[in-house]
Scaffold this motif. Structure first.
Motif, PDB file in Angstrom:
ATOM      1  N   ILE A   1       5.019  13.589  -4.812  1.00  0.00           N
ATOM      2  CA  ILE A   1       4.247  12.612  -4.039  1.00  0.00           C
ATOM      3  C   ILE A   1       2.768  12.837  -4.336  1.00  0.00           C
ATOM      4  O   ILE A   1       2.276  13.958  -4.272  1.00  0.00           O
ATOM      5  N   ARG A   2       2.079  11.746  -4.638  1.00  0.00           N
ATOM      6  CA  ARG A   2       0.647  11.810  -4.948  1.00  0.00           C
ATOM      7  C   ARG A   2      -0.065  10.805  -4.056  1.00  0.00           C
ATOM      8  O   ARG A   2       0.323   9.636  -3.993  1.00  0.00           O
ATOM      9  N   ILE A   3      -1.102  11.261  -3.369  1.00  0.00           N
ATOM     10  CA  ILE A   3      -1.898  10.400  -2.485  1.00  0.00           C
ATOM     11  C   ILE A   3      -3.319  10.368  -3.035  1.00  0.00           C
ATOM     12  O   ILE A   3      -3.944  11.413  -3.193  1.00  0.00           O
ATOM     13  N   VAL A   4      -3.813   9.153  -3.297  1.00  0.00           N
ATOM     14  CA  VAL A   4      -5.133   8.974  -3.894  1.00  0.00           C
ATOM     15  C   VAL A   4      -6.029   8.217  -2.929  1.00  0.00           C
ATOM     16  O   VAL A   4      -5.601   7.232  -2.327  1.00  0.00           O
ATOM     17  N   VAL A   5      -7.260   8.670  -2.766  1.00  0.00           N
ATOM     18  CA  VAL A   5      -8.246   7.941  -1.962  1.00  0.00           C
ATOM     19  C   VAL A   5      -8.787   6.809  -2.841  1.00  0.00           C
ATOM     20  O   VAL A   5      -9.408   7.050  -3.870  1.00  0.00           O
TER      21      VAL A   5
ATOM     22  N   ILE B   1      12.158   8.051  -1.394  1.00  0.00           N
ATOM     23  CA  ILE B   1      11.347   8.557  -0.281  1.00  0.00           C
ATOM     24  C   ILE B   1      10.726   7.366   0.439  1.00  0.00           C
ATOM     25  O   ILE B   1      10.024   6.553  -0.160  1.00  0.00           O
ATOM     26  N   THR B   2      11.002   7.255   1.734  1.00  0.00           N
ATOM     27  CA  THR B   2      10.457   6.172   2.538  1.00  0.00           C
ATOM     28  C   THR B   2       9.017   6.493   2.915  1.00  0.00           C
ATOM     29  O   THR B   2       8.728   7.591   3.382  1.00  0.00           O
ATOM     30  N   VAL B   3       8.137   5.525   2.712  1.00  0.00           N
ATOM     31  CA  VAL B   3       6.727   5.670   3.091  1.00  0.00           C
ATOM     32  C   VAL B   3       6.404   4.512   4.015  1.00  0.00           C
ATOM     33  O   VAL B   3       6.608   3.349   3.658  1.00  0.00           O
ATOM     34  N   MET B   4       5.946   4.818   5.232  1.00  0.00           N
ATOM     35  CA  MET B   4       5.560   3.763   6.166  1.00  0.00           C
ATOM     36  C   MET B   4       4.477   4.264   7.106  1.00  0.00           C
ATOM     37  O   MET B   4       4.285   5.470   7.262  1.00  0.00           O
ATOM     38  N   ARG B   5       3.789   3.315   7.702  1.00  0.00           N
ATOM     39  CA  ARG B   5       2.757   3.677   8.681  1.00  0.00           C
ATOM     40  C   ARG B   5       3.420   4.313   9.901  1.00  0.00           C
ATOM     41  O   ARG B   5       4.535   3.937  10.288  1.00  0.00           O
ATOM     42  N   GLU B   6       2.728   5.266  10.503  1.00  0.00           N
ATOM     43  CA  GLU B   6       3.299   6.002  11.628  1.00  0.00           C
ATOM     44  C   GLU B   6       3.673   5.099  12.794  1.00  0.00           C
ATOM     45  O   GLU B   6       4.739   5.257  13.400  1.00  0.00           O
ATOM     46  N   GLU B   7       2.849   4.094  13.103  1.00  0.00           N
ATOM     47  CA  GLU B   7       3.158   3.238  14.254  1.00  0.00           C
ATOM     48  C   GLU B   7       4.427   2.411  14.004  1.00  0.00           C
ATOM     49  O   GLU B   7       5.185   2.141  14.931  1.00  0.00           O
TER      50      GLU B   7
END
Length: 89
Positions: free
Chosen positions: A19-23, A41-47
């Motif tokens: 997993i790579r997170i870029v600004v 891998i599921t990626v979603m906003r916390e809310e």
């Protein structure tokens, strides 16, 4: 909690570079992030995740007979997969 500072175009790597997170940008109090992750891998906003969890818990509290009553009272309700009519030859 690990707290890191990053500038635009700098990244974080999670796990084994899976997993790579870029600004991508910063505008006022908003930070735009790009997330590269495998499809499994599921990626979603916390809310949204919290709302999904809440809905799942709420659905477990509905007695099954209530759902049957609702289906019987609405003739336009689609058939469940196991109740589909066989196709004629």
């Amino acid at each position: 909690m690990l707290v890191l500072s990053r500038k635009i175009d700098e990244a974080l790597i999670i796990g084994n570079a899976e997993i790579r997170i870029v600004v991508l940008g910063i505008q006022g109090d908003q930070v735009k992030l790009g997330i590269e992750a495998p499809r499994h891998i599921t990626v979603m906003r916390e809310e949204l995740f919290q709302a999904q969890q809440h809905n799942q818990m709420a659905s477990l509290s509905v007695p099954p007979e209530t759902l049957t009553d609702l289906t019987a009272s609405n003739p336009k309700t689609p058939l469940r997969p196991q109740e589909k009519k066989p196709k004629s030859p």
